[in-house]
Design an enzyme around this catalytic site. Structure first.
Site, PDB file in Angstrom:
ATOM      1  N   GLY A   8       0.851  -1.110  -0.098  1.00  0.00           N
ATOM      2  CA  GLY A   8       0.040   0.005   0.047  1.00  0.00           C
ATOM      3  C   GLY A   8       0.868   1.293  -0.125  1.00  0.00           C
ATOM      4  N   GLY A  11      -0.190   4.971  -1.053  1.00  0.00           N
ATOM      5  CA  GLY A  11      -1.218   5.684  -0.271  1.00  0.00           C
ATOM      6  C   GLY A  11      -0.588   6.770   0.384  1.00  0.00           C
ATOM      7  CD  GLN A  12      -3.016  11.209   4.185  1.00  0.00           C
ATOM      8  OE1 GLN A  12      -3.822  10.344   4.513  1.00  0.00           O
ATOM      9  NE2 GLN A  12      -3.056  12.505   4.637  1.00  0.00           N
ATOM     10  CG  ASP A  34      -0.018   0.981  -4.194  1.00  0.00           C
ATOM     11  OD1 ASP A  34      -0.057   1.605  -3.105  1.00  0.00           O
ATOM     12  OD2 ASP A  34      -1.399   0.589  -4.816  1.00  0.00           O
ATOM     13  CB  ILE A  35      -3.310  -2.506  -6.391  1.00  0.00           C
ATOM     14  CG1 ILE A  35      -4.088  -2.961  -7.154  1.00  0.00           C
ATOM     15  CG2 ILE A  35      -3.757  -0.895  -6.425  1.00  0.00           C
ATOM     16  CD1 ILE A  35      -4.273  -4.484  -6.948  1.00  0.00           C
ATOM     17  CG  ASP A  52      -4.840  -8.227  -5.871  1.00  0.00           C
ATOM     18  OD1 ASP A  52      -4.996  -7.589  -4.435  1.00  0.00           O
ATOM     19  OD2 ASP A  52      -5.477  -8.829  -6.450  1.00  0.00           O
ATOM     20  CE1 TYR A 142     -10.038   2.217   7.667  1.00  0.00           C
ATOM     21  CE2 TYR A 142     -10.975   4.097   8.980  1.00  0.00           C
ATOM     22  CZ  TYR A 142     -10.012   3.199   8.480  1.00  0.00           C
ATOM     23  OH  TYR A 142      -8.547   3.756   8.455  1.00  0.00           O
ATOM     24  CE  LYS A 146      -7.815  -0.142   9.144  1.00  0.00           C
ATOM     25  NZ  LYS A 146      -6.410  -0.610   8.687  1.00  0.00           N
TER      26      LYS A 146
HETATM   27  C1  AKB Z   1     -10.785   8.091   7.588  1.00  0.00           C
HETATM   28  O1  AKB Z   1     -11.360   9.432   7.872  1.00  0.00           O
HETATM   29  O2  AKB Z   1     -11.350   7.082   7.268  1.00  0.00           O
HETATM   30  C2  AKB Z   1      -9.287   7.837   8.107  1.00  0.00           C
HETATM   31  C3  AKB Z   1      -9.122   7.344   9.549  1.00  0.00           C
HETATM   32  C4  AKB Z   1      -9.381   8.230  10.593  1.00  0.00           C
HETATM   33  O3  AKB Z   1      -8.660   6.041   9.656  1.00  0.00           O
HETATM   34  N1  AKB Z   1      -8.542   9.057   8.069  1.00  0.00           N
END
Ligand code: AKB
Length: 316
Positions: A8, A11-12, A34-35, A52, A142, A146
């Site tokens: 990854g 990414g940022q 990265d992909i 991937d 998400y 997590k």
């Molecule tokens: C998001 O906004 O989804 C992320 C996070 C807080 O994990 N920046």
């Protein structure tokens, strides 16, 4: 020799971690993955592989054949994107983690970093100065992924002696590469619009307080956590980490101190509900006590640096 793989890497967080770790360990010691077919110019000065993370066999073979010792697994869908594609978000955010944890369990890897997020908390969590151990009932895909990931990290650490380390990142503010798909992304976009002389249309309400952090602090925290003696890492799920907290209105006011003509308006969308379910501020006493974490950047300082370095060419 240490050999690090960052999955990854486009990414940022990935881009900045590649740069920081290559500076510390040497370009050849840090493989970016990265992909995408090709990597950005920013990380062209070292090895890159198209990968991937869902291709378990490919990932396994690459790590074993190249004798990788540490993996930073950053490939994931963030909060807003995940809400639009829950099944894929769950698959992406969980399957890659199992592939890497299994490799560590089989002793092919010495150490693993996996990012968690303030999204593990939910509306029933105490919102102010949110403790390390507290009620966790996330309401986003998400956040659920997590939280599940955190539980699995702790499980692998305790059952199989896997050295896995993790941070619950707040919203991250940076100028090197853009965030994508997060609820905290407004706090990066705002700087581009301010610098271009545009009015900023914010997708959150003016008084939505969220925990945030300047990227340099986040990268330093990640490397300090990974370099710390294993015996110091008491928390095997994920560490709370705090930088500074602010609302869109407060951020806009800080920007107006530098650019008095800057204007902001508010048009909350589906991301408001996500933001409302997250904490206002985070208690990170455990990270401070266990491995000596302390942040450097205040909101005022990060605003100054962002306005100085944001390059509008990145979004044009
Ligand atoms: C998001 O906004 O989804 C992320 C996070 C807080 O994990 N920046």
């Amino acid at each position: 020799m240490e050999k690090i793989l960052i999955i990854g890497a486009g990414g940022q967080i990935g881009t900045e971690l590649v740069l920081a770790l290559r500076k510390l360990k040497g370009n050849d010691a840090v493989i970016a993955a990265d992909i995408k077919e090709d990597c950005s110019d920013l990380i062209k000065d070292g090895p890159y592989i198209k990968m991937d993370v869902l291709d378990r066999e490919f990932v396994r073979n690459f790590i074993i054949e190249n004798k990788i010792s540490e993996v930073y697994l950053l490939a994931a869908l963030l909060s807003a994107t995940a809400e639009n594609n829950p099944a894929f978000a769950w698959k992406l955010n969980m399957e890659g983690l199992f592939t890497i944890l299994d490799l560590a369990k089989e002793k092919h890897l010495k150490k693993v970093f996996w990012p968690s997020s303030i999204a593990v908390f939910g509306p029933t969590t105490p919102a102010d100065n949110t403790p390390q151990v507290t009620v966790m009932e996330p309401t986003t895909v998400y956040g659920i992924s997590k939280l599940a990931g955190e539980r699995w990290c702790e499980y692998y650490a305790k059952q199989y002696n896997v050295d896995v380390r993790s941070i619950r990142y707040p919203g991250l503010i940076s100028y090197t590469s853009l965030p994508g798909g997060g609820t905290t992304d407004y706090a990066v976009d705002i700087f581009y619009q301010a610098k271009m002389g545009n009015e900023f249309s914010c997708f959150l309400k003016e008084d939505t307080m969220l925990p945030m952090m300047y990227m340099e602090d986040a990268i330093r925290a990640t490397i300090e956590l990974m370099e710390a003696e294993e015996s110091l890492i008491k928390i095997k799920s994920s560490y709370n980490l705090s930088g500074s907290s602010f609302t869109p209105k407060e951020l806009a006011q800080s920007i107006q101190k530098e650019i008095p003509s800057f204007k902001i308006s508010y048009f909350p969308d589906f991301r408001q509900k996500i933001a409302d379910s997250w904490p206002n501020s985070i208690n990170d006493d455990s990270a401070r006590k266990d491995w000596g974490w302390s942040e450097k950047y205040t909101t005022e300082e990060l605003v100054k640096v962002m306005l100085k370095y944001v390059d509008v060419a990145l979004i044009e």
